[in-house]
Design an enzyme around this catalytic site. Structure first.
Site, PDB file in Angstrom:
ATOM      1  N   HIS A   1      -6.308  -3.902   4.488  1.00 42.08           N
ATOM      2  CA  HIS A   1      -7.265  -2.799   4.398  1.00 42.08           C
ATOM      3  C   HIS A   1      -7.476  -2.182   5.764  1.00 42.08           C
ATOM      4  O   HIS A   1      -7.358  -2.858   6.794  1.00 42.08           O
ATOM      5  CB  HIS A   1      -8.629  -3.303   3.907  1.00 42.08           C
ATOM      6  CG  HIS A   1      -8.683  -3.603   2.449  1.00 42.08           C
ATOM      7  ND1 HIS A   1      -8.541  -2.630   1.491  1.00 42.08           N
ATOM      8  CD2 HIS A   1      -8.876  -4.768   1.784  1.00 42.08           C
ATOM      9  CE1 HIS A   1      -8.643  -3.186   0.283  1.00 42.08           C
ATOM     10  NE2 HIS A   1      -8.838  -4.490   0.438  1.00 42.08           N
TER      11      HIS A   1
ATOM     12  N   HIS B   1      -3.361 -11.564 -14.924  1.00 41.34           N
ATOM     13  CA  HIS B   1      -4.504 -11.869 -14.045  1.00 41.34           C
ATOM     14  C   HIS B   1      -5.665 -12.222 -14.952  1.00 41.34           C
ATOM     15  O   HIS B   1      -6.312 -11.336 -15.513  1.00 41.34           O
ATOM     16  CB  HIS B   1      -4.853 -10.664 -13.172  1.00 41.34           C
ATOM     17  CG  HIS B   1      -3.822 -10.371 -12.146  1.00 41.34           C
ATOM     18  ND1 HIS B   1      -3.943 -10.762 -10.844  1.00 41.34           N
ATOM     19  CD2 HIS B   1      -2.620  -9.750 -12.245  1.00 41.34           C
ATOM     20  CE1 HIS B   1      -2.865 -10.387 -10.163  1.00 41.34           C
ATOM     21  NE2 HIS B   1      -2.052  -9.770 -10.994  1.00 41.34           N
TER      22      HIS B   1
ATOM     23  N   ASP C   1      -1.188 -13.138  -1.874  1.00 43.39           N
ATOM     24  CA  ASP C   1      -2.114 -12.142  -2.427  1.00 43.39           C
ATOM     25  C   ASP C   1      -2.564 -11.190  -1.310  1.00 43.39           C
ATOM     26  O   ASP C   1      -3.740 -10.836  -1.191  1.00 43.39           O
ATOM     27  CB  ASP C   1      -3.327 -12.801  -3.098  1.00 43.39           C
ATOM     28  CG  ASP C   1      -4.038 -11.831  -4.035  1.00 43.39           C
ATOM     29  OD1 ASP C   1      -3.421 -10.828  -4.427  1.00 43.39           O
ATOM     30  OD2 ASP C   1      -5.215 -12.070  -4.362  1.00 43.39           O
TER      31      ASP C   1
ATOM     32  N   ARG D   1       0.816  -1.231   0.000  1.00 52.94           N
ATOM     33  CA  ARG D   1       0.000   0.000   0.000  1.00 52.94           C
ATOM     34  C   ARG D   1       0.839   1.267   0.000  1.00 52.94           C
ATOM     35  O   ARG D   1       0.312   2.345   0.280  1.00 52.94           O
ATOM     36  CB  ARG D   1      -0.957   0.027   1.200  1.00 52.94           C
ATOM     37  CG  ARG D   1      -1.859  -1.205   1.319  1.00 52.94           C
ATOM     38  CD  ARG D   1      -2.704  -1.424   0.096  1.00 52.94           C
ATOM     39  NE  ARG D   1      -3.758  -2.418   0.359  1.00 52.94           N
ATOM     40  CZ  ARG D   1      -4.528  -2.912  -0.603  1.00 52.94           C
ATOM     41  NH1 ARG D   1      -4.357  -2.532  -1.869  1.00 52.94           N
ATOM     42  NH2 ARG D   1      -5.460  -3.790  -0.319  1.00 52.94           N
TER      43      ARG D   1
END
Lengths: 438, 330
Positions: free
Chosen positions: A322, A192, A318, A77
């Site tokens: 958050h 992806h 992965d 992030r």
């Protein structure tokens, strides 16, 4: 290869890791050995090299000693989303979980489409001095899907691959050109596989649970159609490509067939897809909102079989940390993703416990498997290799508690799960970057 | 948390009303019986009972609605509650207020019940999970997921016309894929023991593995409505006709529109229902909509009684004297 140094103070120190079960899948080693590290590298097995002086000795009796884990996809992030996590917070979480090398996908803000952003990530991770962080460059400028990125410059800056992350490409032609251009510079393209038209705004697998809950579904064909189209272009261009995060059993079979036909393509799966299925979404719990979506038990079993057979070369986290608010909404409005660094090794060890594959094979999918996809000299304990080592107690029982997570993101559906096997020591370049409290 | 557990308290009494799925048959029957008892109130000259006097009910609609919001408002007023209608459009979202902020602010104003409609499936569950313990949440439609009060007013309509559900063949025609009404109706019919539930639609308007909902799937209307006792026509949203789901309204009506001639294939006493508003000439022709078999306007009438029943049952555990009555009963 301009490998970012993960801090080298103390790299010259000799370290002896004694009495453990050394598993180095890259070299087919599995047995009781003493391991000697010197000057940041693997120096010897069993007998110390001439003149070796151990500044530190790690008693690994009853433990497994393996190469540090290489994670093909972990979002830290930073830059741009520091309210979710930072390189400092996430690399600290990584090394506690035995992960020594991380690949950061390009969907940062700004996007990793210039050498400056690659440099920024390298500098920040170097300052943190925990895990090594490699950038995956953007395939298209701004991930916009229509204009090729400056891949040669990105490669020179240290990008290990290029990818458009989860952003769609404008069409087949740009994919063809991107594969050709990347192949010019011997860059691996991370794909992806998700057809944006078939994805059609869905948020769960199109199956019985979507039917019951009235949630917009993503059909299996969103993945298989994209894999088929990509395989056609990979074969024609001869580019080196890697499929990220397969979620369907049928896509695994397509990749196996393509490899049988001689197409040099690789693939990975993320750990949660090997355990969770669409039924977990039944309570509208946003923690189970992931992309690609959780699919059927048949898909989960197909992914497990593909992993056991080696069609899937790597398990990755992965990791998508958050802030709490990102999951505090009705299911379709929650941000997809799981904070997954701290469950990567534990879930993979659970596969061993469930008889899916043996311990050396499981560790191969976490170490030399992903390292080979990246073309990096990590994930092995070969003599002379960088001394990236993970030591874990395979019998240690523990439970994942929110308060004990090091990642800034606590968004994981595995809270409260019981695991067996816990990391006690992590070394990066011969330097002890994590040691569990006694 | 199990979704059914969220709706009922430890004694099996209604706490929130989010979905029909997982509810016990007795509870559905209790709601229908209570609604029957309110039908009388609605027909009195003074159309009020003092059951929820002093309670504040908030209609929180994130999606446009006239009929549902109006009947909820009327139902609350006839129970003597104070009603607040809040239509939240995109502006609140643009200001950055999250759904949780909206909920907390209204709770701070001491509201007792939220009637929620939202375009995302799962929104009512989200509110129920985060609501303060004294607050009840009623789902007035969430995405494609559930519209339980609509389903129960339909069940009341069927029961008043047909009595026992056990022998009934019920056919639901139209856009099952996008319909929260259909999902709730199917659950209600199966819980109440309907003899057979059929759905009729082209494959583009059916969810995958539709049979797992507990229905027999037909693509041909004439085969599907043969010998039906109840025919429920779903509304077809205009936007469904513009994408890749259907070629045209014309072809849809030709294949799936209910005409008097097709109605002749059903049981002679069949009733025709529609959650409204009707697209005449798309789902059915006017002859059927206004014909002798149609009970569409009754549905609207029963809607108020069913919503009164659900509101009063969900608040029952918190009404003054509830504890005393329980102790006496126990």
């Amino acid at each position: 290869m301009s490998a970012p140094a993960a801090g080298n103070a103390g790299g010259a120190v000799g370290v002896a890791i004694t009495g453990g079960r050394v598993i180095d899948p890259a070299n087919g080693i599995d047995g009781p050995h003493d391991l000697f590290l010197h000057a940041g590298r693997v120096a010897a097995l069993d007998r110390p090299p001439p003149g070796f002086r151990a500044e530190r000795e790690i008693d690994a009796r009853g433990k497994v000693v393996c190469p540090g884990i290489v994670d093909l996809c972990a979002r830290m992030r930073e830059p741009g989303h520091e309210h979710k996590a930072t390189i400092a917070s996430e690399t600290a979480a990584a090394v506690r979980a035995g992960i020594t090398t991380l690949c950061c996908p390009p969907d940062t803000d700004p996007v990793i489409d210039t050498p400056a952003v690659v440099e920024l990530i390298r500098r920040r991770s170097g300052q943190c001095g925990a895990a090594r962080v490699f950038a995956v460059g953007a395939l298209t400028q701004g991930l916009g899907g229509s204009q090729l990125s400056e891949m040669a410059a990105l490669k020179s800056a240290g990008c290990v691959a290029v990818s458009n992350a989860l952003a769609p490409l404008s069409g087949m032609l740009i994919l063809r050109r991107a594969l050709e251009y990347a192949a010019t510079f011997d860059l691996t393209v991370f794909l992806h596989p998700e057809d944006p038209a078939l994805q059609d705004g869905g948020c769960v697998h199109e199956g019985v649970v979507a039917t019951r809950l009235g949630l917009p579904g993503i059909p299996e064909a969103a993945e298989t159609a994209a894999v088929a189209a990509s395989l056609a272009l990979i074969e024609q261009t001869g580019a080196r490509a890697h499929f990220c995060r397969l979620s369907t059993a049928r896509a695994v079979r397509m990749v196996a067939r393509a490899r049988h036909d001689g197409i040099p393509v690789t693939a990975d799966v993320c750990a949660h897809q090997l355990f969770l299925t669409e039924t977990d979404v039944g309570g509208f719990d946003g923690l189970y909102h992931v992309r690609p979506p959780l699919r059927t038990t048949g898909d989960r079993d197909g992914l497990r079989a593909g992993l056991a057979k080696g069609t899937l070369d790597a398990v990755c986290s992965d990791h998508q940390p958050h802030e709490a608010d990102a999951k505090l909404a009705p299911f379709p409005a929650t941000a997809p993703g799981i904070s997954a660094l701290e469950t990567l090794l534990p879930l993979t060890l659970r596969l061993v416990g469930e008889g899916v594959l043996d311990l050396p094979a499981a560790l191969a999918r976490l170490t030399c498997g992903p390292a080979r996809i990246l073309g990096l000299p990590f994930g092995t304990l070969s003599l002379g290799a960088s001394a990236d080592v993970c030591v874990f107690d395979p019998e240690r029982h523990w439970r994942l508690e929110e308060g004990e997570m090091l990642s800034r993101g606590h968004n994981t559906p595995f809270l409260g799960w019981e695991f067996t096997g816990r990391v006690s020591h992590t070394l990066v370049g011969g330097r002890l970057v994590y040691e569990a409290p006694a | 948390m199990n979704r059914a557990d969220l709706q009922v308290d430890g004694d099996g009494r209604l706490r929130h009303f989010l979905t029909v799925e997982g509810l016990h048959r007795d509870l559905l029957v209790e709601i229908l019986d209570t609604a029957e008892s309110f039908l009388g109130v609605v027909e009195q000259s003074v159309k009020k009972v003092p059951l929820l006097r002093g309670k504040t009910i908030v209609n929180l609609f994130f999606e446009a609605s006239t009929r549902t919001r109006t009947t909820f408002e009327l139902a609350a007023k006839r129970l003597s509650a104070d009603v607040l209608n809040i239509h939240v459009d995109a502006s609140a979202t643009i200001k950055g207020e999250t759904l949780l902020d909206t909920l907390r602010n209204l709770e701070a104003m001491h509201c007792d019940m939220f009637v929620v409609r939202h375009a995302d499936s799962g929104t009512a569950h989200f509110f129920a999970q985060h609501a303060a313990p004294h607050v009840s949440v009623i789902n007035a439609g969430d995405g494609r997921h559930a519209h339980p009060t609509q389903a129960l007013l339909d069940m009341l309509t069927i029961r008043r016309h047909k009595g026992d559900f056990g022998r009934l063949r019920v056919v639901i025609v139209g856009d099952i894929l996008h319909s929260r009404v259909a999902r709730s109706q199917i659950h209600a019919l199966n819980i109440l023991g309907a003899g057979e539930v059929r759905v009729v639609a082209p494959r583009t308007l059916l969810p995958v593995q539709a049979h797992t909902l507990g229905v027999h799937v037909f693509h041909d209307l004439e085969a599907g409505i043969r010998d039906a006792d109840v025919i429920i026509m779903l509304r077809l949203q205009r936007e469904r006709m513009r994408g890749a789901l259907l070629p045209s309204a014309h072809e849809y009506f030709r294949l799936y529109g209910l005409t008097a001639q097709r109605l002749g294939l059903a049981h002679p006493d069949a009733i025709v229902m529609h959650p409204g508003p009707i697209n005449r000439g798309v789902e059915m022709d006017s002859q059927v909509a206004d014909g002798a078999h149609s009970v569409i306007l009754e549905q609207v009438h029963y809607g108020i009684a069913v919503r009164m029943a659900v509101m009063s049952l969900a608040m029952r555990r918190r009404l003054p004297g509830a504890e005393v009555r329980e102790q006496e009963a126990g």
